[in-house]
Motif scaffolding. Structure first.
Motif, PDB file in Angstrom:
ATOM      1  N   GLU A   4      99.421 105.530 -11.867  1.00 59.08           N
ATOM      2  CA  GLU A   4      99.164 105.040 -10.513  1.00 59.08           C
ATOM      3  C   GLU A   4      98.572 106.148  -9.656  1.00 59.08           C
ATOM      4  O   GLU A   4      97.579 105.961  -8.984  1.00 59.08           O
ATOM      5  CB  GLU A   4     100.477 104.524  -9.915  1.00 59.08           C
ATOM      6  CG  GLU A   4     100.348 103.263  -9.049  1.00 59.08           C
ATOM      7  CD  GLU A   4      99.768 103.544  -7.680  1.00 59.08           C
ATOM      8  OE1 GLU A   4      99.130 102.660  -7.113  1.00 59.08           O
ATOM      9  OE2 GLU A   4      99.953 104.675  -7.172  1.00 59.08           O
ATOM     10  N   HIS A   5      99.217 107.307  -9.685  1.00 62.83           N
ATOM     11  CA  HIS A   5      98.664 108.451  -8.962  1.00 62.83           C
ATOM     12  C   HIS A   5      99.241 109.765  -9.459  1.00 62.83           C
ATOM     13  O   HIS A   5     100.220 109.790 -10.200  1.00 62.83           O
ATOM     14  CB  HIS A   5      98.888 108.317  -7.448  1.00 62.83           C
ATOM     15  CG  HIS A   5     100.328 108.276  -7.022  1.00 62.83           C
ATOM     16  ND1 HIS A   5     101.042 107.121  -6.891  1.00 62.83           N
ATOM     17  CD2 HIS A   5     101.188 109.274  -6.683  1.00 62.83           C
ATOM     18  CE1 HIS A   5     102.277 107.394  -6.490  1.00 62.83           C
ATOM     19  NE2 HIS A   5     102.396 108.703  -6.363  1.00 62.83           N
ATOM     20  N   LEU A   6      98.594 110.839  -9.028  1.00 61.16           N
ATOM     21  CA  LEU A   6      99.090 112.189  -9.243  1.00 61.16           C
ATOM     22  C   LEU A   6      99.475 112.708  -7.872  1.00 61.16           C
ATOM     23  O   LEU A   6      98.681 112.600  -6.928  1.00 61.16           O
ATOM     24  CB  LEU A   6      97.994 113.083  -9.830  1.00 61.16           C
ATOM     25  CG  LEU A   6      97.428 112.637 -11.176  1.00 61.16           C
ATOM     26  CD1 LEU A   6      96.220 113.481 -11.540  1.00 61.16           C
ATOM     27  CD2 LEU A   6      98.482 112.762 -12.259  1.00 61.16           C
TER      28      LEU A   6
ATOM     29  N   ILE B 254      94.858 110.079  -6.139  1.00 68.45           N
ATOM     30  CA  ILE B 254      95.472 111.377  -5.902  1.00 68.45           C
ATOM     31  C   ILE B 254      96.204 111.244  -4.577  1.00 68.45           C
ATOM     32  O   ILE B 254      95.649 110.713  -3.609  1.00 68.45           O
ATOM     33  CB  ILE B 254      94.418 112.504  -5.858  1.00 68.45           C
ATOM     34  CG1 ILE B 254      93.891 112.740  -7.275  1.00 68.45           C
ATOM     35  CG2 ILE B 254      95.006 113.780  -5.263  1.00 68.45           C
ATOM     36  CD1 ILE B 254      92.838 113.802  -7.367  1.00 68.45           C
ATOM     37  N   GLU B 255      97.468 111.629  -4.573  1.00 71.74           N
ATOM     38  CA  GLU B 255      98.297 111.562  -3.371  1.00 71.74           C
ATOM     39  C   GLU B 255      98.569 112.989  -2.925  1.00 71.74           C
ATOM     40  O   GLU B 255      99.258 113.741  -3.615  1.00 71.74           O
ATOM     41  CB  GLU B 255      99.624 110.855  -3.707  1.00 71.74           C
ATOM     42  CG  GLU B 255     100.636 110.808  -2.579  1.00 71.74           C
ATOM     43  CD  GLU B 255     101.986 110.232  -3.038  1.00 71.74           C
ATOM     44  OE1 GLU B 255     102.496 110.621  -4.108  1.00 71.74           O
ATOM     45  OE2 GLU B 255     102.536 109.386  -2.311  1.00 71.74           O
ATOM     46  N   LEU B 256      97.996 113.385  -1.784  1.00 70.33           N
ATOM     47  CA  LEU B 256      98.287 114.708  -1.236  1.00 70.33           C
ATOM     48  C   LEU B 256      99.536 114.562  -0.365  1.00 70.33           C
ATOM     49  O   LEU B 256      99.639 113.622   0.428  1.00 70.33           O
ATOM     50  CB  LEU B 256      97.113 115.223  -0.403  1.00 70.33           C
ATOM     51  CG  LEU B 256      95.773 115.344  -1.135  1.00 70.33           C
ATOM     52  CD1 LEU B 256      94.683 115.830  -0.167  1.00 70.33           C
ATOM     53  CD2 LEU B 256      95.865 116.277  -2.331  1.00 70.33           C
TER      54      LEU B 256
ATOM     55  N   HIS C  51     102.745 118.227  -8.206  1.00 72.25           N
ATOM     56  CA  HIS C  51     104.130 117.919  -7.876  1.00 72.25           C
ATOM     57  C   HIS C  51     104.734 116.823  -8.749  1.00 72.25           C
ATOM     58  O   HIS C  51     105.813 116.979  -9.282  1.00 72.25           O
ATOM     59  CB  HIS C  51     104.241 117.549  -6.395  1.00 72.25           C
ATOM     60  CG  HIS C  51     105.634 117.295  -5.942  1.00 72.25           C
ATOM     61  ND1 HIS C  51     106.126 116.023  -5.749  1.00 72.25           N
ATOM     62  CD2 HIS C  51     106.649 118.139  -5.668  1.00 72.25           C
ATOM     63  CE1 HIS C  51     107.391 116.111  -5.365  1.00 72.25           C
ATOM     64  NE2 HIS C  51     107.725 117.381  -5.305  1.00 72.25           N
ATOM     65  N   HIS C  52     104.048 115.692  -8.880  1.00 73.39           N
ATOM     66  CA  HIS C  52     104.598 114.635  -9.735  1.00 73.39           C
ATOM     67  C   HIS C  52     103.524 113.730 -10.313  1.00 73.39           C
ATOM     68  O   HIS C  52     102.388 113.700  -9.853  1.00 73.39           O
ATOM     69  CB  HIS C  52     105.641 113.806  -8.974  1.00 73.39           C
ATOM     70  CG  HIS C  52     105.114 113.026  -7.815  1.00 73.39           C
ATOM     71  ND1 HIS C  52     105.061 113.534  -6.531  1.00 73.39           N
ATOM     72  CD2 HIS C  52     104.614 111.771  -7.732  1.00 73.39           C
ATOM     73  CE1 HIS C  52     104.554 112.621  -5.722  1.00 73.39           C
ATOM     74  NE2 HIS C  52     104.265 111.542  -6.410  1.00 73.39           N
ATOM     75  N   LEU C  53     103.958 113.005 -11.339  1.00 74.12           N
ATOM     76  CA  LEU C  53     103.109 112.062 -12.056  1.00 74.12           C
ATOM     77  C   LEU C  53     103.708 110.682 -11.837  1.00 74.12           C
ATOM     78  O   LEU C  53     104.916 110.502 -12.028  1.00 74.12           O
ATOM     79  CB  LEU C  53     103.137 112.444 -13.544  1.00 74.12           C
ATOM     80  CG  LEU C  53     102.508 111.529 -14.567  1.00 74.12           C
ATOM     81  CD1 LEU C  53     101.020 111.345 -14.295  1.00 74.12           C
ATOM     82  CD2 LEU C  53     102.695 112.136 -15.960  1.00 74.12           C
TER      83      LEU C  53
ATOM     84  N   THR D  99     108.772 112.656 -12.491  1.00 72.22           N
ATOM     85  CA  THR D  99     108.113 111.397 -12.835  1.00 72.22           C
ATOM     86  C   THR D  99     108.514 110.290 -11.869  1.00 72.22           C
ATOM     87  O   THR D  99     109.701 110.076 -11.614  1.00 72.22           O
ATOM     88  CB  THR D  99     108.469 111.001 -14.282  1.00 72.22           C
ATOM     89  OG1 THR D  99     108.040 112.051 -15.151  1.00 72.22           O
ATOM     90  CG2 THR D  99     107.801 109.700 -14.687  1.00 72.22           C
ATOM     91  N   GLU D 100     107.513 109.616 -11.331  1.00 74.61           N
ATOM     92  CA  GLU D 100     107.727 108.515 -10.391  1.00 74.61           C
ATOM     93  C   GLU D 100     107.335 107.212 -11.080  1.00 74.61           C
ATOM     94  O   GLU D 100     106.329 107.161 -11.784  1.00 74.61           O
ATOM     95  CB  GLU D 100     106.856 108.759  -9.148  1.00 74.61           C
ATOM     96  CG  GLU D 100     106.936 107.674  -8.090  1.00 74.61           C
ATOM     97  CD  GLU D 100     106.016 107.966  -6.887  1.00 74.61           C
ATOM     98  OE1 GLU D 100     105.434 109.074  -6.822  1.00 74.61           O
ATOM     99  OE2 GLU D 100     105.882 107.099  -6.040  1.00 74.61           O
ATOM    100  N   LEU D 101     108.140 106.195 -10.864  1.00 74.46           N
ATOM    101  CA  LEU D 101     107.785 104.862 -11.347  1.00 74.46           C
ATOM    102  C   LEU D 101     107.447 104.030 -10.120  1.00 74.46           C
ATOM    103  O   LEU D 101     108.135 104.114  -9.105  1.00 74.46           O
ATOM    104  CB  LEU D 101     108.961 104.241 -12.100  1.00 74.46           C
ATOM    105  CG  LEU D 101     109.512 105.050 -13.277  1.00 74.46           C
ATOM    106  CD1 LEU D 101     110.749 104.375 -13.856  1.00 74.46           C
ATOM    107  CD2 LEU D 101     108.445 105.238 -14.356  1.00 74.46           C
TER     108      LEU D 101
HETATM  109 ZN    ZN Z   1     103.977 109.680  -5.470  1.00 76.79          ZN
END
Ligand code: ZN
Length: 139
Positions: free
Chosen positions: A7-9, A54-56, A80-82, A131-133
């Motif tokens: 979904e994003h980095l 990409i999420e800043l 920071h996360h995936l 890790t984010e779901l």
């Molecule tokens: Zn996120």
């Protein structure tokens, strides 16, 4: 669980305003949304690379986990996360992960940026990658 795509980095930055010229002028990406998530004490900026975002993440308070991440990283931002999009709902994916012995940061889904339901798995259980779901409840 069934993951459909990345979904994003999530990338921690000290300042979205200072980070955007690199992403927009050097990489040629376009920021299409800036949003504050009070709950997480962050301001987020989103850019698209194909179907992946990409999420800043900029801290809005020294209490923010992003502020602590930057502090540990000698004042610098960084990866920071995936975040994976799950197809069968975040609550189900969390239950499944917990059932296999994975440590959870969030026991239940909560609201993230862009109206997504999100939850984090603990990096101690995911080989060091926070890790984010996520799921889009409006889909
Ligand atoms: Zn996120």
């Amino acid at each position: 669980m069934k993951i459909s795509h990345i979904e994003h980095l999530g990338i921690a930055v000290n300042s979205i305003e200072e980070a955007l010229p690199y992403y927009e002028n050097v990489l040629g990406l376009k920021c299409y949304n800036i949003e504050t998530v009070e709950d997480q004490k962050v301001r987020t900026a989103f850019l698209k690379v194909g179907d992946v975002k990409i999420e800043l993440l900029e801290p809005t308070s020294p209490e923010s986990t992003i502020a602590k991440f930057i502090e540990k990283n000698n004042g610098n931002g960084g990866m920071h996360h995936l975040a994976f999009a799950v197809e069968d709902g975040v609550a189900n994916a969390l239950a499944e992960a917990e059932g296999t012995g994975i440590r959870l940061i969030d026991k239940a889904p909560r609201k993230g940026a862009e109206g997504l339901n999100i939850a984090f798995l603990h990096p101690k259980s995911t080989l060091g990658v926070l890790t984010e779901l996520c799921e889009n409840p409006n889909k």
